[in-house]
Design an enzyme around this catalytic site. Sequence first.
Site, PDB file in Angstrom:
ATOM      1  N   ARG A  66       0.835  -1.197   0.000  1.00 37.97           N
ATOM      2  CA  ARG A  66       0.000   0.000   0.000  1.00 37.97           C
ATOM      3  C   ARG A  66       0.880   1.262   0.000  1.00 37.97           C
ATOM      4  O   ARG A  66       1.829   1.348   0.781  1.00 37.97           O
ATOM      5  CB  ARG A  66      -0.844   0.004   1.276  1.00 37.97           C
ATOM      6  CG  ARG A  66      -2.254   0.510   1.042  1.00 37.97           C
ATOM      7  CD  ARG A  66      -2.915   0.738   2.345  1.00 37.97           C
ATOM      8  NE  ARG A  66      -3.032  -0.465   3.135  1.00 37.97           N
ATOM      9  CZ  ARG A  66      -4.178  -0.942   3.567  1.00 37.97           C
ATOM     10  NH1 ARG A  66      -5.294  -0.332   3.259  1.00 37.97           N
ATOM     11  NH2 ARG A  66      -4.209  -1.997   4.338  1.00 37.97           N
ATOM     12  N   THR A 117      -4.560  -1.035  -4.533  1.00 34.55           N
ATOM     13  CA  THR A 117      -5.363  -1.963  -5.341  1.00 34.55           C
ATOM     14  C   THR A 117      -6.850  -1.801  -5.082  1.00 34.55           C
ATOM     15  O   THR A 117      -7.650  -2.602  -5.559  1.00 34.55           O
ATOM     16  CB  THR A 117      -4.927  -3.413  -5.062  1.00 34.55           C
ATOM     17  OG1 THR A 117      -4.972  -3.630  -3.662  1.00 34.55           O
ATOM     18  CG2 THR A 117      -3.539  -3.680  -5.577  1.00 34.55           C
ATOM     19  N   PHE A 132      -3.963 -12.241   3.142  1.00 37.50           N
ATOM     20  CA  PHE A 132      -4.892 -11.257   3.731  1.00 37.50           C
ATOM     21  C   PHE A 132      -5.882 -11.960   4.641  1.00 37.50           C
ATOM     22  O   PHE A 132      -6.021 -13.187   4.587  1.00 37.50           O
ATOM     23  CB  PHE A 132      -5.675 -10.546   2.625  1.00 37.50           C
ATOM     24  CG  PHE A 132      -4.826  -9.650   1.767  1.00 37.50           C
ATOM     25  CD1 PHE A 132      -4.030  -8.665   2.342  1.00 37.50           C
ATOM     26  CD2 PHE A 132      -4.820  -9.790   0.391  1.00 37.50           C
ATOM     27  CE1 PHE A 132      -3.247  -7.841   1.551  1.00 37.50           C
ATOM     28  CE2 PHE A 132      -4.046  -8.964  -0.399  1.00 37.50           C
ATOM     29  CZ  PHE A 132      -3.252  -8.002   0.178  1.00 37.50           C
ATOM     30  N   GLU A 165       0.265 -15.744  14.801  1.00 42.67           N
ATOM     31  CA  GLU A 165       1.094 -16.880  15.247  1.00 42.67           C
ATOM     32  C   GLU A 165       0.552 -17.665  16.450  1.00 42.67           C
ATOM     33  O   GLU A 165       0.277 -18.863  16.366  1.00 42.67           O
ATOM     34  CB  GLU A 165       2.496 -16.324  15.583  1.00 42.67           C
ATOM     35  CG  GLU A 165       3.432 -17.298  16.218  1.00 42.67           C
ATOM     36  CD  GLU A 165       3.859 -18.416  15.288  1.00 42.67           C
ATOM     37  OE1 GLU A 165       4.364 -18.113  14.212  1.00 42.67           O
ATOM     38  OE2 GLU A 165       3.683 -19.602  15.642  1.00 42.67           O
ATOM     39  N   GLY A 224      10.208 -38.590  20.927  1.00 48.32           N
ATOM     40  CA  GLY A 224      10.351 -39.876  20.254  1.00 48.32           C
ATOM     41  C   GLY A 224      10.377 -41.017  21.248  1.00 48.32           C
ATOM     42  O   GLY A 224       9.811 -40.917  22.331  1.00 48.32           O
TER      43      GLY A 224
END
Length: 416
Positions: A38, A74, A97, A140, A248
């Site tokens: 932007r 855009t 987005f 996250e 493991g």
Amino acid sequence: MTKPLEGIKIIDFTHVQAGPACTQLLAWFGADVIKVERPGSGDVTRSQLRDIPDADALYFTMLNSNKKSLTLDTKKPEGKEVLEKLIRESDVLVENFGPGALDRMGFSWERLNELNPKMIVASVKGFSDGHHYDDLKVYENVAQCAGGAASTTGFWDGPPTISAAALGDSNTGMHLAIGILTALLGRDKTGKGQKVAVSMQDSVLNLCRVKLRDQQRLERVGYLEEYPQYPHGEFGDVVPRGGNAGGGGQPGWVLKCKGWETDSNAYIYFTIQGHAWEPICKALGKTEWIDDPAYKTAEARQPHIFEIFKTIEAWLADKTKFEAVDILRKFDIPCAPVLTMKELANDPSLRASGTIVEVPHKKRGSYLTVGSPIKFSDMKPEVTASPLLGEHTDEVLAGLGYSNQEIFNLREVKAV
Ligand code: CAO
């Protein structure tokens, strides 16, 4: 040297971390990655957690190397027109987005496919399409919770815990890169582009595969023998947090070394792998344990595994983490020092391999970043600086056939 992805043009409509990590990887391998941002502000990470006033933050520079930057609004008709031209001659569009943003902009999958049927459209979202949470925006830690990592990380007497590793962001970006490369190979066969979608929840869960394994084992037998809760503690009906236990088949733990009282990272990770038991006993000077029935097998050791770890800590008390590993490596024992970011940044081996690289930047001076963790025999990916905001706008527009006057006009209406 020709790079494998040379000639592949990518519209990088990504921001923050998940998407940029993906396109950065593809740029290292030779793709022409044009980051669309932007005008005026660009990717939010340019100004997030800044350490130098007015210069792009490390958050941005470390995820956007080797790319070009095109500023483009855009949402403006003039901006849409430029984007359409770019779409017509690109191989891939990558975006992360919030849900529905690309559709609202007027660039649904159907429209993109109509503009360029050969283009691959790759997306990151928090949840997969059709999921009951698919309208959520996700960062996250949200993904780590939704993907099963948080409920299985940490200590059993503490809350669910977030990992410092970007399991939701960069990990999802790596999954997306695999998807894009697969779709590019597919296109070679079919001549058609396709939509590639990766969700952060799915990508986290993919890395938590062994915990789903454990859930099923728990439901069948009622216990998990490699977890610290076994055999003395209680198991409920969900996979518990196992602290620093190995995921493991072999038990392991983080053990204190010399200096742990003042250095919060004076630790090593020590693994008691079944077949390494004899060398472990020899390294520790506890040869009497080798044939002792109370220690000889993994099953016999498990009930007093923490007593064994205590004995190893007593052996470690006069050794630094580096000295300890230097001794243990001679016995073929899987272990490593707990390394800090400072130690990693200065590690000569990581510098030599190109995993830690110093990159010159026009505005910041040099900065450190993590280079390609993937090594090739025929190519050494070179890391170049991240672009300044709009640095390549003129170049990209000229490449699309815009004259100087037309570029001036686009600037006048603030479309670029
Ligand atoms: N010109 C004009 N508008 C632009 C633009 C441009 N070049 N680039 C972006 N925009 C607009 C989008 O069209 C969108 O507009 P609307 O919401 O009005 O349709 C708007 O900017 C905001 O987009 P967003 O929803 O992606 O941004 P946000 O800051 O609100 O949310 C995030 C950020 C990361 C939570 C969200 O993008 C998301 O959930 N992404 C998917 C999951 C993901 O990748 N998360 C990881 C990010 S890394 O931690």
